[in-house]
Design an enzyme around this catalytic site. Structure first.
Site, PDB file in Angstrom:
ATOM      1  N   ASP A  63     -45.760 -34.010  28.932  1.00  0.00           N
ATOM      2  CA  ASP A  63     -46.923 -35.040  29.533  1.00  0.00           C
ATOM      3  C   ASP A  63     -47.410 -34.706  30.735  1.00  0.00           C
ATOM      4  O   ASP A  63     -46.618 -34.766  31.830  1.00  0.00           O
ATOM      5  CB  ASP A  63     -46.262 -36.427  29.638  1.00  0.00           C
ATOM      6  CG  ASP A  63     -46.996 -37.617  29.766  1.00  0.00           C
ATOM      7  OD1 ASP A  63     -48.262 -37.542  30.280  1.00  0.00           O
ATOM      8  OD2 ASP A  63     -46.688 -38.814  29.232  1.00  0.00           O
ATOM      9  N   SER A 141     -66.248 -35.431  34.802  1.00  0.00           N
ATOM     10  CA  SER A 141     -67.326 -36.251  33.691  1.00  0.00           C
ATOM     11  C   SER A 141     -68.567 -36.578  34.760  1.00  0.00           C
ATOM     12  O   SER A 141     -68.330 -36.868  35.945  1.00  0.00           O
ATOM     13  CB  SER A 141     -66.661 -37.347  33.231  1.00  0.00           C
ATOM     14  OG  SER A 141     -67.626 -38.386  32.549  1.00  0.00           O
ATOM     15  N   TYR A 154     -62.243 -45.703  34.772  1.00  0.00           N
ATOM     16  CA  TYR A 154     -62.443 -44.276  34.155  1.00  0.00           C
ATOM     17  C   TYR A 154     -63.484 -43.657  35.214  1.00  0.00           C
ATOM     18  O   TYR A 154     -62.858 -42.414  35.346  1.00  0.00           O
ATOM     19  CB  TYR A 154     -62.840 -44.301  32.728  1.00  0.00           C
ATOM     20  CG  TYR A 154     -63.214 -42.951  32.368  1.00  0.00           C
ATOM     21  CD1 TYR A 154     -62.346 -42.116  31.886  1.00  0.00           C
ATOM     22  CD2 TYR A 154     -64.642 -42.719  32.394  1.00  0.00           C
ATOM     23  CE1 TYR A 154     -62.872 -40.807  31.425  1.00  0.00           C
ATOM     24  CE2 TYR A 154     -64.844 -41.450  31.711  1.00  0.00           C
ATOM     25  CZ  TYR A 154     -63.791 -40.209  31.382  1.00  0.00           C
ATOM     26  OH  TYR A 154     -64.326 -39.251  30.974  1.00  0.00           O
ATOM     27  N   ALA A 155     -64.372 -44.149  35.784  1.00  0.00           N
ATOM     28  CA  ALA A 155     -65.391 -43.566  36.359  1.00  0.00           C
ATOM     29  C   ALA A 155     -64.638 -43.117  37.845  1.00  0.00           C
ATOM     30  O   ALA A 155     -65.008 -42.116  38.325  1.00  0.00           O
ATOM     31  CB  ALA A 155     -66.460 -44.340  36.608  1.00  0.00           C
ATOM     32  N   LYS A 158     -62.517 -40.009  37.534  1.00  0.00           N
ATOM     33  CA  LYS A 158     -63.485 -38.778  37.522  1.00  0.00           C
ATOM     34  C   LYS A 158     -63.885 -38.809  38.634  1.00  0.00           C
ATOM     35  O   LYS A 158     -64.092 -37.503  39.147  1.00  0.00           O
ATOM     36  CB  LYS A 158     -64.413 -39.228  36.409  1.00  0.00           C
ATOM     37  CG  LYS A 158     -63.702 -39.147  34.906  1.00  0.00           C
ATOM     38  CD  LYS A 158     -63.140 -37.791  34.673  1.00  0.00           C
ATOM     39  CE  LYS A 158     -62.174 -37.958  33.413  1.00  0.00           C
ATOM     40  NZ  LYS A 158     -61.524 -36.776  33.096  1.00  0.00           N
TER      41      LYS A 158
END
Length: 241
Positions: A63, A141, A154-155, A158
């Site tokens: 992991d 991303s 999430y952003a 990233k």
């Protein structure tokens, strides 16, 4: 522009059980490199070793949220192939939804996997890369460059990758270590299925393919050492930017 041969170079790849990481392993072995790969799913790693040949691949299940996994990956590369030339940090998880969606545990897992997983893999690789120079490629991303509705956390992970990679590039450039951030928009993989994406959605057919990003990674690693690509953003022709 001439390109560098990757023959017998050794590249560690995280997130290699599927998607961009898996296609990158395939593309690099096709370019005559050796790869050390890690991911959580042992069965997927076993399939990859069987496909590409154990003379070309060494696999370590683990992991990426655990720093010991990155250390084991680097140790496996050195034990099997005697050196480490580059790192591709492709492991990550997605969860789409509003800033209020997702449990505390789900969001914490995503932050740890996407950001700290990158930090751990870089910290494990750098001592070996310092011996003779090399490359670090961080798969982030476009979300980390611009954000977007229904992907705030999430952003954020990233964006953290993008800033971290840029700082590491400035820190290690003079030691012969180049750092590139890959910032793709939507890619058609199993990424985030059931967590904001739906299997069979026709829109997935319009997205880029993981092999597109893998080809960009191989091209970046093949660039002559006199130049470095610090950031590469890419979009599907069918997707608005």
């Amino acid at each position: 522009m001439e390109t560098r041969s990757l023959e017998n170079t050794v590249i560690a790849i995280t997130g290699a059980s599927s998607g961009i990481g898996r296609e990158t392993a395939r593309a690099l072995v096709a370019a005559s490199a050796k790869v050390a790969v890690t991911a959580r799913r042992q069965d997927r790693l076993d399939e990859l070793v069987s496909e590409l040949g154990d003379e070309n691949v060494v696999a370590v299940a683990g992991d990426i949220r655990d720093s010991a996994t990155s250390q084991s990956l680097v140790e496996a590369a050195i034990s099997k192939f005697g050196r480490l030339d580059s790192l591709v940090a492709a492991a990550g998880v997605g969860l789409y939804g509003s800033v209020m969606d997702g449990s505390d545990e789900e969001l914490s897992d995503m932050v740890t996997a996407n950001f700290l997983g990158t930090v751990w893999s870089v910290r494990a690789a750098v001592p070996k890369l310092r011996e003779h120079g090399g490359d670090i490629v961080v798969v982030a991303s476009v979300a980390g460059l611009r954000g977007g509705a229904n992907e705030a956390v999430y952003a954020g992970t990233k964006a953290a990758q993008v800033v971290f990679a840029g700082a590491v590039d400035r820190e290690l450039r003079t030691e012969g270590i180049r750092v590139t951030t890959m910032c793709p928009a939507a890619v058609s993989t199993e990424f985030a299925l059931g967590r904001g994406r739906t299997a069979g959605d026709p829109q997935l057919d319009e997205y880029m393919r993981p092999e597109d990003i893998a080809a960009a990674i191989v091209f970046t690693l093949q660039q002559p050492r006199r130049l470095r690509t610090t950031q590469w953003a890419m979009w599907s022709s069918a997707q608005g930017s």
